[in-house]
Design an enzyme around this catalytic site. Structure first.
Site, PDB file in Angstrom:
ATOM      1  N   HIS A  83       4.410 -11.880   4.305  1.00  0.00           N
ATOM      2  CA  HIS A  83       4.652 -10.706   3.467  1.00  0.00           C
ATOM      3  C   HIS A  83       4.947  -9.553   4.417  1.00  0.00           C
ATOM      4  CE1 HIS A  83       4.066  -7.619   0.432  1.00  0.00           C
ATOM      5  NE2 HIS A  83       3.221  -7.014   1.249  1.00  0.00           N
ATOM      6  N   GLU A 133      -0.943 -11.829   0.276  1.00  0.00           N
ATOM      7  CA  GLU A 133      -0.617 -10.628   1.045  1.00  0.00           C
ATOM      8  C   GLU A 133      -1.791  -9.666   1.178  1.00  0.00           C
ATOM      9  OE1 GLU A 133       0.785  -9.941  -3.188  1.00  0.00           O
ATOM     10  OE2 GLU A 133       0.989 -11.550  -1.739  1.00  0.00           O
TER      11      GLU A 133
END
Length: 152
Positions: free
Chosen positions: A67, A17
């Protein structure tokens, strides 16, 4: 770090992420650091770049689940990307559909800036089907959250 965690555990390792562009993910994929790639659609290069990352993850046999943290705009962008991704079929497992990380932490503007908030019904989130990302921005709500340059 991901490689060390992955080699020490038997559970699938998800991450990425905080990684950017397909070039950063290529390094994670070639070093076998992840089982599930989780780029942030809004931070990793947008829809086009994240589709390239998703295609590359499929070629490496790595699942892809974006994410998602931020506003309803981020959720809408990730939903649009998820809508075009194929099921991932790891060795000896049935196909697994990509899934949405539907963040529910407190965030004052996440849904407030959308005319129609994105919600789930029995665990399913509908992909918005309007023009563009499929959402309408509530400009009045957006103005309430704006910070003037003199206040910044």
């Amino acid at each position: 770090g991901y490689r060390a965690v992955r080699s020490a555990l038997t559970i699938p390792i998800a991450g990425g992420e905080c990684e950017f562009t397909r070039f950063g993910f290529r390094d994670l994929f070639t070093s076998h650091a992840l089982d599930i790639a989780q780029p942030d659609t809004c931070a990793a290069g947008g829809l086009s770049e994240c589709k390239k990352i998703a295609d590359m993850s499929e070629a490496f046999g790595i699942r892809y689940n974006p994410h998602v943290w931020g506003t309803g705009i981020a959720i809408a962008a990730s939903l649009q990307l998820l809508a075009v991704l194929p099921s991932h079929t790891p060795t000896s497992l049935a196909p697994i559909e990509p899934m949405l990380e539907f963040d529910r932490t407190e965030h004052p503007i996440r849904q407030a800036i959308l005319k129609e908030p994105i919600e789930h019904e029995k665990g399913v989130v509908r992909v918005p089907d309007g023009p563009g990302l499929g959402i309408d921005i509530d400009r009045e709500a957006l103005a309430r959250f704006a910070v003037s340059s003199s206040a910044a």
